[in-house]
Design an enzyme around this catalytic site. Sequence first.
Site, PDB file in Angstrom:
ATOM      1  N   ASP A   9     -61.104  61.099  46.573  1.00  0.00           N
ATOM      2  CA  ASP A   9     -61.511  60.968  45.166  1.00  0.00           C
ATOM      3  C   ASP A   9     -60.235  60.921  44.333  1.00  0.00           C
ATOM      4  OD1 ASP A   9     -62.468  61.247  42.583  1.00  0.00           O
ATOM      5  OD2 ASP A   9     -63.128  63.321  42.847  1.00  0.00           O
ATOM      6  N   HIS A  28     -63.145  67.883  45.277  1.00  0.00           N
ATOM      7  CA  HIS A  28     -62.613  68.977  44.454  1.00  0.00           C
ATOM      8  C   HIS A  28     -62.535  70.292  45.236  1.00  0.00           C
ATOM      9  CE1 HIS A  28     -63.827  66.877  40.389  1.00  0.00           C
ATOM     10  NE2 HIS A  28     -63.271  66.045  41.268  1.00  0.00           N
ATOM     11  N   GLU A  78     -57.383  61.330  35.062  1.00  0.00           N
ATOM     12  CA  GLU A  78     -58.839  61.335  34.897  1.00  0.00           C
ATOM     13  C   GLU A  78     -59.425  62.715  35.141  1.00  0.00           C
ATOM     14  OE1 GLU A  78     -63.062  60.942  36.436  1.00  0.00           O
ATOM     15  OE2 GLU A  78     -61.263  61.730  37.424  1.00  0.00           O
ATOM     16  N   GLU A  79     -58.948  63.390  36.188  1.00  0.00           N
ATOM     17  CA  GLU A  79     -59.580  64.629  36.621  1.00  0.00           C
ATOM     18  C   GLU A  79     -59.395  65.785  35.641  1.00  0.00           C
ATOM     19  OE1 GLU A  79     -61.597  64.684  38.913  1.00  0.00           O
ATOM     20  OE2 GLU A  79     -61.055  63.371  40.564  1.00  0.00           O
ATOM     21  N   ASP A  86     -54.829  60.061  39.670  1.00  0.00           N
ATOM     22  CA  ASP A  86     -54.630  61.476  40.014  1.00  0.00           C
ATOM     23  C   ASP A  86     -55.688  61.991  40.969  1.00  0.00           C
ATOM     24  OD1 ASP A  86     -56.527  61.158  37.922  1.00  0.00           O
ATOM     25  OD2 ASP A  86     -56.336  63.261  37.376  1.00  0.00           O
ATOM     26  N   ASP A 137     -65.165  54.873  41.771  1.00  0.00           N
ATOM     27  CA  ASP A 137     -65.072  56.335  41.808  1.00  0.00           C
ATOM     28  C   ASP A 137     -66.385  57.016  42.197  1.00  0.00           C
ATOM     29  OD1 ASP A 137     -63.752  58.735  41.591  1.00  0.00           O
ATOM     30  OD2 ASP A 137     -63.885  58.859  39.418  1.00  0.00           O
TER      31      ASP A 137
END
Length: 486
Positions: A115, A457, A145-146, A78, A169
């Site tokens: 990412d 992000h 994961e996020e 994701d 990552d």
Amino acid sequence: MSELSQLSPQPLWDIFAKICSIPHPSYHEEALATHIVQWAQEKELHVERDQVGNILIRKPASKGLENRKAVVLQAHLDMVPQKNNDTVHDFTKDPISPYVDGEWVTAQGTTLGADNGIGLASALAVLADDNVKHGPLEVLLTMTEEAGMDGAFGLQPGWLQADILINTDSEEEGEIYMGCAGGIDFTTTLALTREAVPAHYKTLKLVIKGLKGGHSGCDIHLGLGNANKLLARFLVAHTQELGLKLLDFQGGTLRNAIPREGHVIVAIPADKAAQLTQLKDNYLDILKNEYAIVEKNLTVLLEEVETDIQALTDDCQNRFISLLNSTPNGVIRMSDVIKGVVETSLNVGVVAMEQDKVNIICLIRSLIDSGKSYIIGMLSSLAKLSNAEISAKGDYPGWQPDASSPVMHLVSETYQQLFDKTPNIMVIHAGLECGLFKKPYPDMDMVSIGPTITGAHSPDEQVHIKSVGQYWQLLTAILKAIPEKA
């Protein structure tokens, strides 16, 4: 996509371009997962999924390397969905639009998904390229994961056969990560009571926007503006003198992204409108002075709006504003053990007001469990003073550094040989899945590497093209150098 095809290593960039074309925000990775499974099947690779949706692909060793220790390359499926306010984009339906901007690849108005899309692409590129020499190989791709590390939480013992795990990552070329922070989501919920807006009051929206935002772990020490905290600061300073009534407060969208934008809807006596405009202008000047270096595009806007939302009662309003303003944010403590690394922090990521309640959602991170407990205690005390409810969930462990890790030393030596410089051995103030993997696989030797990614992000996310090539060089050299089984 043709721009990316001109970059090197071409197979990696071509796969990344394909990943960008398939929507895959957290909780919406299934289309990408299905594509990868079909891709692996077409290449006649062993592929399977577990009960939470994680993908495991196996590829036999290159000829002559069958007796090497088995390695698992790991990435998550994701990406974080963030966009600029003026960008029209549905992350569940629309592809990401990457483009080359000088030495970087970035996206049009949204997060890029480097990412962990670059790490994901590198793992698939290894599977696709028979020129890459390696021992027995596994690729583990985890779900969501996020937004809570669902895939890592669901990983079962006995599924992986590898001795070594390489997490892809990390976000800084030249740094090797051997540890990370743990985290926990913390929500404070305040019940709201409302009343009619008084007659002759004017309704306006105050907006803070143009902040950089960013990763709530990797960027938390940079002193960036937090839209939620900046709005609360204005309200505390001017509510009384304006006779202000608060109707709505909305800021941030994700608990793991520093909030770039937020707004409040307020009602004030009509004769105070000019004063509010002046105070808004003064506040913008203050913030531009304070954030002159790190927030060059910060702006504060004021506009008239029509709404039928009722105002908070005075007591309720005072408790909410005081609660939000006093909620800590940012770095709480730097590590004494690892110089220059944040030990404990929190991000006031989301403030979401509804008719009868408001949620203040924070992500707490710490290298040590007691650091998380310390912040939970602070937030719990504030909630008690405010007559608010609390909820803590999604607690995940940190990844304890192991200075004697054989794979960490191998990666360091390989980097030194390739680039004639010593890499930094680091602990990252962000949540890598390695800490959770250690529970079902306590004896697995782990390390994390990656290319240089900035602005993760946030819509400013970009990945450095040259560093992707260096990362690929390093990754493929490590795989070739993995030692034989004892």
